[in-house]
Write a protein that holds these residues in place. Structure first.
Motif, short mmCIF file in Angstrom:
data_model
loop_
_atom_site.label_atom_id
_atom_site.label_comp_id
_atom_site.label_asym_id
_atom_site.label_seq_id
_atom_site.Cartn_x
_atom_site.Cartn_y
_atom_site.Cartn_z
N LYS A 215 -11.33 13.41 -8.75
CA LYS A 215 -9.94 13.35 -8.31
C LYS A 215 -9.81 12.17 -7.34
O LYS A 215 -10.60 12.04 -6.41
N VAL A 216 -8.85 11.30 -7.62
CA VAL A 216 -8.62 10.12 -6.77
C VAL A 216 -7.16 10.11 -6.36
O VAL A 216 -6.27 10.30 -7.19
N GLU A 217 -6.93 9.91 -5.07
CA GLU A 217 -5.56 9.82 -4.56
C GLU A 217 -5.38 8.49 -3.84
O GLU A 217 -6.30 7.99 -3.21
N TYR A 218 -4.17 7.97 -3.96
CA TYR A 218 -3.80 6.73 -3.28
C TYR A 218 -2.73 7.05 -2.26
O TYR A 218 -1.80 7.80 -2.54
N SER A 219 -2.85 6.46 -1.09
CA SER A 219 -1.83 6.64 -0.06
C SER A 219 -1.58 5.31 0.63
O SER A 219 -2.43 4.42 0.63
N ILE A 220 -0.42 5.21 1.21
CA ILE A 220 -0.03 3.97 1.88
C ILE A 220 -0.60 3.98 3.30
O ILE A 220 -0.63 5.02 3.96
N THR A 221 -1.08 2.84 3.75
CA THR A 221 -1.61 2.72 5.11
C THR A 221 -0.47 2.37 6.07
O THR A 221 0.64 2.05 5.64
N ASP A 222 -0.77 2.41 7.35
CA ASP A 222 0.24 2.00 8.33
C ASP A 222 0.64 0.55 8.10
O ASP A 222 1.82 0.19 8.22
N ASN A 223 -0.32 -0.28 7.73
CA ASN A 223 -0.04 -1.68 7.41
C ASN A 223 0.92 -1.78 6.22
O ASN A 223 1.85 -2.58 6.22
N GLY A 224 0.70 -0.95 5.21
CA GLY A 224 1.57 -0.93 4.04
C GLY A 224 2.97 -0.41 4.37
O GLY A 224 3.96 -0.90 3.82
N LYS A 225 3.04 0.56 5.26
CA LYS A 225 4.35 1.14 5.65
C LYS A 225 5.26 0.10 6.29
O LYS A 225 6.48 0.20 6.21
N GLU A 226 4.66 -0.91 6.92
CA GLU A 226 5.47 -1.96 7.56
C GLU A 226 6.25 -2.77 6.54
O GLU A 226 7.24 -3.42 6.89
N ILE A 227 5.86 -2.73 5.28
CA ILE A 227 6.52 -3.51 4.24
C ILE A 227 7.75 -2.79 3.70
O ILE A 227 8.67 -3.43 3.17
N ILE A 228 7.80 -1.48 3.83
CA ILE A 228 8.90 -0.69 3.25
C ILE A 228 10.27 -1.17 3.72
O ILE A 228 11.17 -1.36 2.88
N PRO A 229 10.50 -1.41 5.02
CA PRO A 229 11.83 -1.92 5.41
C PRO A 229 12.16 -3.27 4.78
O PRO A 229 13.32 -3.55 4.49
N ILE A 230 11.14 -4.09 4.54
CA ILE A 230 11.36 -5.39 3.89
C ILE A 230 11.78 -5.17 2.44
O ILE A 230 12.71 -5.83 1.95
N LEU A 231 11.13 -4.25 1.76
CA LEU A 231 11.51 -3.93 0.38
C LEU A 231 12.93 -3.37 0.33
O LEU A 231 13.70 -3.69 -0.57
N ASP A 232 13.27 -2.56 1.32
CA ASP A 232 14.63 -2.02 1.40
C ASP A 232 15.65 -3.14 1.60
O ASP A 232 16.71 -3.15 0.96
N MET A 233 15.31 -4.11 2.42
CA MET A 233 16.21 -5.26 2.61
C MET A 233 16.35 -6.07 1.32
O MET A 233 17.43 -6.56 0.99
N LEU A 234 15.25 -6.19 0.55
CA LEU A 234 15.32 -6.89 -0.73
C LEU A 234 16.23 -6.15 -1.71
O LEU A 234 16.99 -6.78 -2.45
N CYS A 235 16.16 -4.82 -1.70
CA CYS A 235 17.06 -4.02 -2.54
C CYS A 235 18.52 -4.32 -2.19
O CYS A 235 19.35 -4.58 -3.07
#
Length: 131
Positions: A80-100
């Protein structure tokens, strides 16, 4: 002893950012992990049906290498393998939201969308169980 670490070069910070998060699939992977926090490989495939197994594997490895996501392997059969976002990755989410928002503000530049991720609540999506 030979140095196996490959030197990376870029013209500027913007090029670095686009190399790390750019492309067709990485922003979607990050977006979904930002929404769901933890997903298995088959769940990501379900959410991004147009991506091939090979490309998803490659993109996940690159995101993990850049410390934007982490991969956790459980010692069980089948593995079983799971992927999760790191704190570093979470910083990109607002940028992706702005791109949307930017794409929407510009009438999507004439594109027709298969999915409207920016406007839909993803919490209602039923994901495969992976039993």
């Amino acid at each position: 002893m030979k140095n196996d670490i490959k030197s990376k070069e870029a013209i500027c910070e913007i090029e670095v950012a686009f190399r790390v998060i750019g492309g067709k699939w990485k922003p979607l992977i990050l977006w979904f992990l930002g929404e769901f926090h933890t997903l298995r490989f088959s769940q990501l495939q379900h959410l991004i049906p147009d991506i091939t197994h090979k490309i998803l594997t490659k993109q996940l490895r690159e995101l993990e290498e850049d410390n934007l996501i982490e991969r956790k392997v459980y010692a069980e059969i089948p593995p079983k393998v799971e992927y999760s976002i790191t704190d570093n990755g979470k910083e990109i989410i607002p940028i992706l939201d702005m791109l949307c928002n930017w794409a929407f503000k510009n009438n999507l530049f004439g594109y027709n969308l298969k999915y409207n991720l920016c406007e839909e609540s993803l919490k209602n999506i039923v994901l495969p169980d992976d039993n």
